[in-house]
Structures are given as C-alpha cells and as structure tokens.
Design a protein around this motif. Structure first.
Motif, PDB file in Angstrom:
ATOM      1  N   THR A 152       0.840  -1.205   0.000  1.00 23.41           N
ATOM      2  CA  THR A 152       0.000   0.000   0.000  1.00 23.41           C
ATOM      3  C   THR A 152       0.870   1.248   0.000  1.00 23.41           C
ATOM      4  O   THR A 152       1.882   1.297   0.714  1.00 23.41           O
ATOM      5  N   LYS A 153       0.510   2.201  -0.836  1.00 20.67           N
ATOM      6  CA  LYS A 153       1.142   3.526  -0.786  1.00 20.67           C
ATOM      7  C   LYS A 153       0.097   4.548  -1.216  1.00 20.67           C
ATOM      8  O   LYS A 153      -0.353   4.549  -2.365  1.00 20.67           O
ATOM      9  N   ARG A 172      -3.421   0.260  -3.200  1.00 18.78           N
ATOM     10  CA  ARG A 172      -3.957  -0.268  -1.935  1.00 18.78           C
ATOM     11  C   ARG A 172      -3.906  -1.778  -1.915  1.00 18.78           C
ATOM     12  O   ARG A 172      -4.473  -2.437  -2.785  1.00 18.78           O
ATOM     13  N   ARG A 227       9.197   3.822  -1.493  1.00 15.86           N
ATOM     14  CA  ARG A 227       8.965   2.848  -0.420  1.00 15.86           C
ATOM     15  C   ARG A 227       7.480   2.669  -0.156  1.00 15.86           C
ATOM     16  O   ARG A 227       6.727   3.642  -0.230  1.00 15.86           O
ATOM     17  N   PRO A 228       7.061   1.441   0.156  1.00 16.26           N
ATOM     18  CA  PRO A 228       5.649   1.248   0.501  1.00 16.26           C
ATOM     19  C   PRO A 228       5.368   1.765   1.911  1.00 16.26           C
ATOM     20  O   PRO A 228       6.286   1.836   2.735  1.00 16.26           O
ATOM     21  N   GLN A 229       4.126   2.128   2.173  1.00 17.11           N
ATOM     22  CA  GLN A 229       3.744   2.472   3.553  1.00 17.11           C
ATOM     23  C   GLN A 229       3.426   1.203   4.334  1.00 17.11           C
ATOM     24  O   GLN A 229       3.629   1.136   5.531  1.00 17.11           O
ATOM     25  N   GLN A 230       2.907   0.204   3.615  1.00 18.57           N
ATOM     26  CA  GLN A 230       2.633  -1.097   4.228  1.00 18.57           C
ATOM     27  C   GLN A 230       2.948  -2.189   3.221  1.00 18.57           C
ATOM     28  O   GLN A 230       2.869  -1.968   2.022  1.00 18.57           O
TER      29      GLN A 230
END
Ligand code: ATP
Length: 245
Positions: free
Chosen positions: A11-12, A21, A55-58
């Motif tokens: 997710t980003k 998502r 970078r991804p957030q999750q």
C-alpha cells in the motif's frame, strides 16, 4: 521454490488519497507477467517500489525471496530494469554507452557487450551515435543495458510506449525471444490490452490502485473469448460491487 517476484499487501497512498492499496501478486519463474491498467491505475508507483525508487507504507515486495527494502542488493542481484524511456548519451555510440553501463558490473564476462548487442539486434548499428537512433532502437539499447548483468528477471515499465507499430512488434518479439530462448522471467507493465494478449502468459489487472484480477491469459480467454472482454467484465463486476456498497 520461492516466487521470482512477490508483493504482499503493498500500500502507498499519496496525500491526494490516490495511490495503490493492498496489492498482492506473484510472478513465478518462466512467466511473462503483464501488469495491466489504464493511465493512473498505479503501475509506475509499483514499478518504482520494486526497483527501490520509492517505499511502501505497508506490505512487502520481494525479489528472489529477498525484501527490496531491507535486502536491496541481494534482491536486485539477478534483475535487469527498464523504467519508461531508456536514457542514453546521445553523442556516444551504442557500444560506448554499454561500455559506460558495464562499469557497474565488475565481473562482466568478456564479450558480454557483443552478446547483448546481438540479442537486441543492434550489432549492425553498434558504432552509430545514439542521436541518429529511432525511439525503437533506443528502447532496444535500454534493453541491451538491462541485459548486461545476465539477469534472470527483467522488470520493464511500458516498454513499447510511444513506439510506432513496427517498433512495438520488434520490442514484443524481442521480449518473447528473451523469455523463450534465454529463459528470462519477465514482469512488464502496459496499458495496451492487445499487447498483453499477444505476449503474456499471466496478467494482473489493476484498477484505481487495486488488483482486481490475477489469472493465466489462457483462463481469461476461455472465460470471455478476448482479453478485452475479460477486462471489461472485471471492470463491470467492480463497478457493480461499488454501486451496491
Ligand atoms: N508523487 C505523487 N503525488 C501525488 N499523486 C501521485 C504521485 N505519483 C502518482 N500519483 C497518483 O497516483 C496514481 C497512480 O499513478 P501511477 O503513475 O502509478 O499510474 P500509472 O498506472 O503508472 O499511470 P500511467 O500509465 O499514466 O503512467 C495516479 O492517480 C497519480 O495521479
């Protein structure tokens, strides 16, 4: 054996609430995997995360079992990348450009530059300045550079974007040949559904930042006759669900 490329719950979200998502997908050895979606669906965002540019957030992105965030060098060791239009020094020949790129590979086998020029059909033009190259030839040079390190996986972002029909066909045939004859696994993004049907073995369909279907092309063709019909069907399903939510 672990997958060649794997996304799990990635997710980003940008401040404007767009982005991607909860994307999970798997690319296995030997796949030509088409990462399909219209403009703005989120393909480039994923490509950038896969190649360490964002970078991804999750979630996790893994290449050959190595996490791109925490084990970048190992993750990228067997990967060649072409993100959007290939950049080259136009005042140099293709061979000189590849000699520059080769400096990043300390253990390059002798003759590898000749090999990649031959693989991409550029040998006859190797000494011409890139300034005189067509866009299709520049893309082939980008592919030649991506092939220098003898990758087992190629990540290609919209490799035929902007090319004329002949240039598109040449790049498609080149990619198919690399998969067939060199055994290279391919992950490529595109917004041309026909290209996916002609080239790919599997597809992941992206819609407004979400993966709405992942399947073998043969399965989708069996279900709906053409990939275009399969895509429109998936789109209607998602829109129907959204309307009932
Ligand atoms: N840095 C950013 N800031 C804000 N929004 C962004 C940013 N980068 C991308 N987006 C938005 O995120 C969404 C996904 O963009 P992305 O570039 O990944 O799509 P794409 O599928 O690659 O599209 P295209 O084929 O047009 O390149 C879009 O709605 C885009 O406007």
């Amino acid at each position: 054996m672990s997958p060649v490329l794997e996304l799990r719950g990635v997710t980003k979200i940008f401040p404007n609430r767009r982005g991607i998502r909860d994307i999970s997908l798997t690319v296995n050895r030997g796949d030509i995997y088409g990462f399909f979606g219209p403009n703005g669906a989120g393909k480039t965002t994923v490509m950038k995360m896969l190649t360490g540019l964002a970078r991804p957030q999750q979630g996790q992105l893994r290449l050959f079992g190595h996490d791109v965030g925490t084990g970048f060098e190992q993750a990228m060791a067997k990967v060649g990348v072409l993100i959007e239009t290939a950049e080259a020094f136009t005042y140099m020949s293709a061979r000189r450009n590849l000699e520059q790129a080769a400096r990043f590979y300390p253990r390059l086998p002798k003759g590898r530059i000749d090999d990649v020029l031959a693989l991409t059909g550029l040998s006859p033009y190797a000494h011409e300045k890139v300034a005189g190259y067509s866009l299709g030839m520049k893309q082939r040079l980008g592919l030649a550079a991506a092939l220098l390190g003898e990758p087992e996986l190629l990540i290609l972002d919209e490799p035929t974007n902007g090319l004329d029909i002949e240039g598109m066909v040449q790049i498609r045939e080149l990619i198919a040949g690399l998969a067939r004859e060199q055994g290279i696994t391919i992950f490529l993004s595109s917004h041309f559904i026909g290209e996916m049907e002609q080239l790919c073995s599997r597809i992941g369909i992206l819609h407004e930042g979400r993966l709405i279907r992942e399947a073998a092309i043969s399965t989708l063709l069996q279900e709906r006759g053409t990939l275009e019909a399969a895509y429109l069907h998936e789109l209607n399903q998602v829109r129907g669900q959204a309307a009932h939510a």
